[in-house]
Scaffold this motif. Structure first.
Motif, mmCIF file in Angstrom:
data_model
loop_
_atom_site.group_PDB
_atom_site.id
_atom_site.type_symbol
_atom_site.label_atom_id
_atom_site.label_comp_id
_atom_site.label_asym_id
_atom_site.label_seq_id
_atom_site.Cartn_x
_atom_site.Cartn_y
_atom_site.Cartn_z
ATOM 1 N N VAL A 33 0.860 -1.178 0.000
ATOM 2 C CA VAL A 33 0.000 0.000 0.000
ATOM 3 C C VAL A 33 0.898 1.229 0.000
ATOM 4 N N LEU A 34 0.825 1.992 -1.083
ATOM 5 C CA LEU A 34 1.676 3.167 -1.230
ATOM 6 C C LEU A 34 1.052 4.424 -0.642
ATOM 7 N N ALA A 35 -0.275 4.480 -0.642
ATOM 8 C CA ALA A 35 -0.973 5.669 -0.124
ATOM 9 C C ALA A 35 -2.401 5.281 0.207
ATOM 10 N N GLU A 36 -2.982 5.952 1.200
ATOM 11 C CA GLU A 36 -4.377 5.735 1.601
ATOM 12 C C GLU A 36 -5.051 7.068 1.828
ATOM 13 N N ARG A 37 -6.354 7.124 1.600
ATOM 14 C CA ARG A 37 -7.119 8.329 1.887
ATOM 15 C C ARG A 37 -8.580 7.945 2.131
ATOM 16 N N VAL A 38 -9.196 8.538 3.141
ATOM 17 C CA VAL A 38 -10.617 8.348 3.434
ATOM 18 C C VAL A 38 -11.304 9.702 3.341
#
Length: 322
Positions: A33-38
């Motif tokens: 997982v390189l990046a996450e956003r909610v």
């Protein structure tokens, strides 16, 4: 030329679209997982498009690129989904009656947009998040409703009409509550959050405290829920014989008492039935990893539209740290 990140890895975008929030992430081709956003979900067809674009834009910004760099795009969404066309129907909480979600977003990404029902997408994500030690698993979701999804040899089991896993609409009590499907006494009317929370509230009860509440009404409801879930899990094992049954959903998270008591009931039933003892249902149960964005990972897998790899992979805590 296929766009890739600066380190040479492909970028798989996955967005799990929920009724109140949407969870997006980007996987590389080693499943990091390189990046996450909610971000909050905007209901309606136009709102869903804005939501997906906002999540994709935020993730691209974090990676120092643009949404055009995503080599695959996958979405998980509630409702009846035609995975071959990207058409979504009856996503009630999102204000969607029918929309061609893939076509709606086709001009916003260079990659094809692929869409899947959120429960099925989560089953794929669970297979990956469990380090692929299990490529044959069932995912049982106790949320607003009740549904299951099954992965066999790395592929989703769909059935002839894409209806495999709709176990919530098995009617077990002809005199029971009316279900939205038109039947009475479906498993969903006992275990689905919409029915369960409303029924408990009418009795002055709450889900979190139901496990220890000694009042007669609470005891009756507790036993009813335990029996229904025990039957549901047994049904899933008899029908699909998965190596693992993964449990998830808001009802399970709110009712922390539920799984231990269901395991007790499974043992009680197995003690009087050699057949049930042989099924070993309780020994197959695992809970969805809460610290891992399983649903969004599954959406990313949907975008790739391929089987899970046969080799073990390290999609665990260390790999997900990016």
């Amino acid at each position: 030329m296929t766009p890739r990140a600066r380190d040479g890895h492909a970028l798989s975008l996955g967005v799990d679209i929920g009724g109140t929030k949407s969870h997006g992430l980007v996987l590389d081709d080693t499943d990091r997982v390189l990046a996450e956003r909610v971000l909050p979900t905007e209901p309606s067809e136009a709102g869903i498009r804005r939501t997906v674009l906002a999540v994709a834009g935020a993730l691209a910004d974090e990676l120092g690129t643009t949404p055009a760099a995503f080599t695959s795009v996958g979405l998980g969404i509630p409702g009846v989904v035609d995975h071959t066309s990207g058409v979504v129907e009856t996503a009630v909480n999102l204000g969607i009656t029918r929309t061609d979600l893939a076509a709606l977003l086709s001009r916003d990404f260079r990659a094809d947009v692929r869409v899947e029902n959120d429960v099925k997408a989560t089953a794929l994500g669970a297979g990956l998040a469990l380090a692929e030690t299990q490529r044959d698993l069932a995912y049982v979701n106790l949320g607003t409703g009740l549904a299951a999804a099954v992965v066999s040899n790395g592929r989703l089991v769909r059935g002839a009409r894409n209806g495999a896993g709709e176990i919530g609409h098995l009617a077990i009590d002809p005199a029971g509550e009316q279900c939205s499907c038109g039947q009475r006494g479906c498993l969903e009317t006992v275990l689905g959050g919409n029915h369960l929370i409303r029924r408990l509230a009418s009795l002055g009860l709450d889900l979190a405290g139901l496990g220890t509440d000694a009042r007669p009404a609470a005891v009756a409801e507790r036993e009813r829920v335990i029996a229904a879930l025990t039957t549901t899990l047994t049904l899933v094992v008899i029908t699909y014989d998965p190596a693992v049954v993964v449990l998830g959903g808001g009802v399970l998270r709110a009712a922390t008492w539920l799984r231990p008591l269901v395991e007790d009931e499974l043992r009680r039933r197995a003690a009087v039935s050699g057949f049930l003892a042989g099924l070993a249902v309780g020994g197959r149960l695992v809970e969805l990893p809460t610290a891992t964005p399983v649903a969004a990972i599954g959406a990313a897998v949907v975008g790739r539209k391929k089987k899970l790899r046969a080799r073990p992979t390290a999609v665990g805590a260390a790999a997900l740290e990016g």
